[in-house]
Write a protein that holds these residues in place. Structure first.
Motif, mmCIF file in Angstrom:
data_model
loop_
_atom_site.group_PDB
_atom_site.id
_atom_site.type_symbol
_atom_site.label_atom_id
_atom_site.label_comp_id
_atom_site.label_asym_id
_atom_site.label_seq_id
_atom_site.Cartn_x
_atom_site.Cartn_y
_atom_site.Cartn_z
ATOM 1 N N SER A 57 0.853 -1.188 0.000
ATOM 2 C CA SER A 57 0.000 0.000 0.000
ATOM 3 C C SER A 57 0.890 1.239 0.000
ATOM 4 C CB SER A 57 -0.929 0.003 1.216
ATOM 5 O OG SER A 57 -0.197 -0.126 2.413
ATOM 6 N N VAL A 104 -4.468 -2.788 3.897
ATOM 7 C CA VAL A 104 -3.043 -3.076 3.750
ATOM 8 C C VAL A 104 -2.869 -4.523 3.282
ATOM 9 C CG1 VAL A 104 -0.839 -3.251 4.967
ATOM 10 C CG2 VAL A 104 -2.430 -1.403 5.532
ATOM 11 N N ASP A 139 3.447 -0.697 4.848
ATOM 12 C CA ASP A 139 3.123 -0.852 3.427
ATOM 13 C C ASP A 139 2.579 -2.243 3.129
ATOM 14 O OD1 ASP A 139 5.468 -2.239 3.738
ATOM 15 O OD2 ASP A 139 6.674 -0.870 2.536
#
Length: 198
Positions: A57, A104, A139
């Protein structure tokens, strides 16, 4: 979390305008923030596709032609049910001091016991919805599968969050996220056909 720049163009909503844009490789989108007016924009399909199908992400800096930049993340994506092309996207703005909910991507780590026995890791839920401050958002979200046996699953409620005290998983606690599936049995050899004596 990596910050990616993405160019956007202001969009005036007209009848059948969205369909015309899609034919030229442009995706209609909106930018919104609680308490503010929603902004209609368009974005290049190829550039957007790279972000949507990424294994991580991102925080996205949306850049307008006049030089203005606003910080956002992808909140929702709509796909064509036949072609699977992106047909619409929602970008949500945020400030550094507000709680956000972000999807995510899920990944796995560790050599699972079940895999050592011939099983295969299967990610059932490919993204988790996390709530927290933007600076705390990863991320991607790695789940340790070291002790996972064949036929067993890790559910949302079983994911340890001690290392991420600022984050909360918003998904249903009973949702399975990762499992180890048993190896497929080899097909039994077909019975030999009896051949009659000539």
């Amino acid at each position: 979390m990596e910050i990616i720049a993405l160019g956007v163009e202001p969009r005036i909503i007209r009848k059948k305008e969205a369909a015309k844009l899609r034919k030229t490789g442009i995706v209609p989108a909106v930018i919104y923030h609680k308490g503010e007016e929603t902004i209609s924009v368009s974005v290049n399909e190829i550039a957007l596709k790279k972000l949507v199908h990424s294994a991580e992400s991102h925080i996205i800096d949306l850049k307008f032609p006049d030089g203005k930049t606003v910080r956002s993340f992808i909140k929702d994506v709509q796909f064509d049910p036949v072609t699977d092309r992106i047909i619409h996207t929602d970008f949500q703005l945020f400030s550094a001091d507000e709680l956000v909910e972000m999807d995510v991507p899920v990944g796995t780590t560790g050599d699972a016991v079940g895999v050592e026995k011939g099983g295969r890791i299967q990610i059932i839920k490919h993204a988790l919805t996390l709530k927290g401050m933007p600076a705390d958002m990863p991320d991607h979200f790695l789940i340790d599968c070291t002790n996972l046996e064949i036929g067993h699953s890790i559910h949302v409620r079983e994911i340890p969050m001690d290392a991420r005290p600022g984050l909360t998983i918003m998904d249903d606690p009973d949702t399975p996220v990762v499992t180890i599936v048993a190896p497929k049995k080899e097909a039994e050899p077909a019975a030999e056909t009896a051949v009659s004596a000539s």
